[in-house]
Design a protein around this motif. Structure first.
Motif, PDB file in Angstrom:
ATOM      1  N   HIS A 112       1.513   3.990  13.363  1.00 52.97           N
ATOM      2  CA  HIS A 112       1.546   4.902  12.225  1.00 52.97           C
ATOM      3  C   HIS A 112       0.291   4.909  11.349  1.00 52.97           C
ATOM      4  O   HIS A 112      -0.051   5.951  10.777  1.00 52.97           O
ATOM      5  CB  HIS A 112       2.733   4.571  11.318  1.00 52.97           C
ATOM      6  N   HIS A 113      -0.390   3.779  11.205  1.00 57.56           N
ATOM      7  CA  HIS A 113      -1.375   3.635  10.127  1.00 57.56           C
ATOM      8  C   HIS A 113      -2.759   3.225  10.642  1.00 57.56           C
ATOM      9  O   HIS A 113      -2.910   2.822  11.797  1.00 57.56           O
ATOM     10  CB  HIS A 113      -0.864   2.612   9.110  1.00 57.56           C
ATOM     11  N   ARG A 133      -3.847   3.841   4.345  1.00 60.15           N
ATOM     12  CA  ARG A 133      -3.017   4.899   4.911  1.00 60.15           C
ATOM     13  C   ARG A 133      -3.896   6.118   5.199  1.00 60.15           C
ATOM     14  O   ARG A 133      -4.909   6.349   4.521  1.00 60.15           O
ATOM     15  CB  ARG A 133      -1.901   5.311   3.928  1.00 60.15           C
ATOM     16  N   ARG A 161      -0.356  -1.966  11.626  1.00 62.94           N
ATOM     17  CA  ARG A 161      -0.472  -0.527  11.867  1.00 62.94           C
ATOM     18  C   ARG A 161       0.908   0.120  12.024  1.00 62.94           C
ATOM     19  O   ARG A 161       1.038   1.332  11.892  1.00 62.94           O
ATOM     20  CB  ARG A 161      -1.291  -0.250  13.138  1.00 62.94           C
ATOM     21  N   ASP A 200       5.414   0.140   7.489  1.00 68.06           N
ATOM     22  CA  ASP A 200       5.421   0.946   6.264  1.00 68.06           C
ATOM     23  C   ASP A 200       5.673   0.106   5.021  1.00 68.06           C
ATOM     24  O   ASP A 200       5.622   0.632   3.912  1.00 68.06           O
ATOM     25  CB  ASP A 200       6.493   2.034   6.359  1.00 68.06           C
TER      26      ASP A 200
END
Length: 431
Positions: A118-119, A125, A169, A172
């Motif tokens: 995701h990151h 972010r 990564r 959240d």
């Protein structure tokens, strides 16, 4: 309306000959056997499109590069993390586009992407919170495959441990922050749907699992479950329960739940999964030495079976379908644990990923067709449903997804030279 005449076609009640299929746009309008040739002639065998119910697209970069690894799942995981650490949304788009094209070439017409990258690599972010997710949507669209994007919650590095290294990564922060990002993801397109995933009970603390369940609602919810004995041992040591028991207590076992792998289960675990889906990934489970899951017992207990390519060791739905039976034979010492109709049903279980209107050559179903040659050195001599034990991805000549031919004469229509693209993108990740 368009018409196709199939020398042989695998219909819901078995293989029939001289079958006429009429399409109305993206939907099958009528199917009739024993018809005279008309429309476009498909001279081999036509089967429904296969469903890939569990995929990590970027794992394709590991194929052929971990052959000397004499360790375990856990040592293999470090090699996988090395690849995950290098990807960015743009490079993942290019890689995934080619991987999804390879899937369509093999006969898959839908894929459920278990997505947890995701990151950015160096903390922080992206300005677009779901940059990776949208990259995968674009890749699937360009490759012409139905996509269920399973946004995965991954907020712990193990029981009682924070994430570290590349795992950040995936993280959240907590399930509530994951739910906010998940809720902001709104892809557009007729061939994309959204679900969620709990990476595993070791990556989502038990008290946070209900947050994921509430956020996903009535959409598909997938979870890695009891893939390794060590996972079960750690779970019992920290919680006093099996992973399945934790999921059940958190309300995570519903008819929309897909338990991926489900390899090392107790009798109580198997009973608890009645009414859920169980996704076996035979090629990956063999590659990682995970073990042979209790597929027959799960089916007899009321779990519905589906199949996935998972780590992309092999992208071949024909192999995964027959390996479901072959692994049962190895584990039980008996043949005929699943009949061919059950194997095809598991291989075409698009409903596990939210595509309940796809998966059969029948009126009202989505127009997904896979045409194979019956005259290759592999398929020659095979008859009727026995083709499931003979054909491979190499025998697929034409693939239609939602009424559009995506593969013709063995070539992908929108991704030219898939092999060259894979070689280039994978080579860049290892350079």
């Amino acid at each position: 309306m368009s018409t196709y005449w199939c020398r042989r076609a695998w219909l819901p009640d078995g293989v029939a000959e001289n079958v006429r299929i009429d399409l109305d746009g993206t939907v099958i309008r009528s199917v009739r056997a024993d018809e005279k040739p008309s429309g476009t002639i498909l001279s081999g065998m036509v089967v429904p499109g296969f469903a890939n119910a569990h995929s990590h697209a970027f794992h394709r970069a590991l194929r052929g590069r971990t052959t000397d690894d004499r360790g375990s799942f856990w040592t293999w995981r470090e090699r996988m993390y090395a690849v995950a650490g290098k990807l960015e949304p743009e490079s993942y788009y290019r890689l995934a586009r080619a991987v999804y094209a390879e899937m369509v070439l093999a006969g898959y017409t839908s894929v459920a992407e278990f997505h947890y990258l995701h990151h950015p690599a160096r903390a922080g972010r992206y300005d677009a919170a779901n940059a990776f997710s949208y990259a995968l949507v674009a890749a699937a669209s360009d490759a012409g495959i139905r996509l269920t994007l399973l946004d995965t919650c991954y907020v712990a590095g193990g029981f009682g441990k924070p994430t570290e290294g590349v795992q950040r990564r995936f993280d959240d922060g907590d399930a509530e922050a994951w739910a906010v990002r998940f809720g902001s993801f709104r892809p557009v397109g007729d061939l994309v749907r959204v679900g969620a995933a709990i990476h595993s009970v070791r990556a989502v603390p038990a008290e946070q699992i209900p947050i994921v369940v509430e956020a996903v609602g009535d959409r598909p919810l997938h979870v890695h479950l009891s893939e390794q004995p060590r996972e079960n041992e750690e779970c019992r040591n920290h919680t006093g329960h099996t992973p399945t028991e934790l999921l059940s207590a958190a309300g995570a076992l519903t008819p929309n739940t897909v338990a991926v792998h489900a390899t090392h289960l107790t009798d109580g675990d198997i009973a608890a999964l009645s009414g859920c889906w169980a996704c076996l990934c035979p090629s990956t489970e063999a590659d990682l030495a995970d073990g042979i899951g209790p597929a027959r017992r799960l089916a007899e207990a009321g779990a519905r079976l589906c199949l996935g390519s998972d780590g992309q060791t092999i992208i071949d739905p024909w192999f995964e379908a027959r390996a479901l039976e072959l692994h049962e034979r190895l584990g039980s010492g008996q043949r005929g644990r699943f009949d061919v109709a059950e194997l095809l049903r598991a291989g075409t279980a698009h409903a596990a990923s939210g595509w309940s209107e796809v998966g059969a050559l029948a009126p009202g179903q989505g127009a997904d067709l896979v045409h194979i040659t019956t005259e290759s050195v592999r398929t020659a001599g095979a008859s009727g449903p026995g083709m499931l034990y003979a054909a491979t991805a190499s025998d697929v000549s034409d693939v239609m997804v939602a009424g559009r031919w995506v593969v013709r004469d063995g070539a992908h229509e929108t991704v030219p030279d898939v092999a060259r693209v894979l070689d280039r993108e994978i080579g860049a990740l290892w350079s």
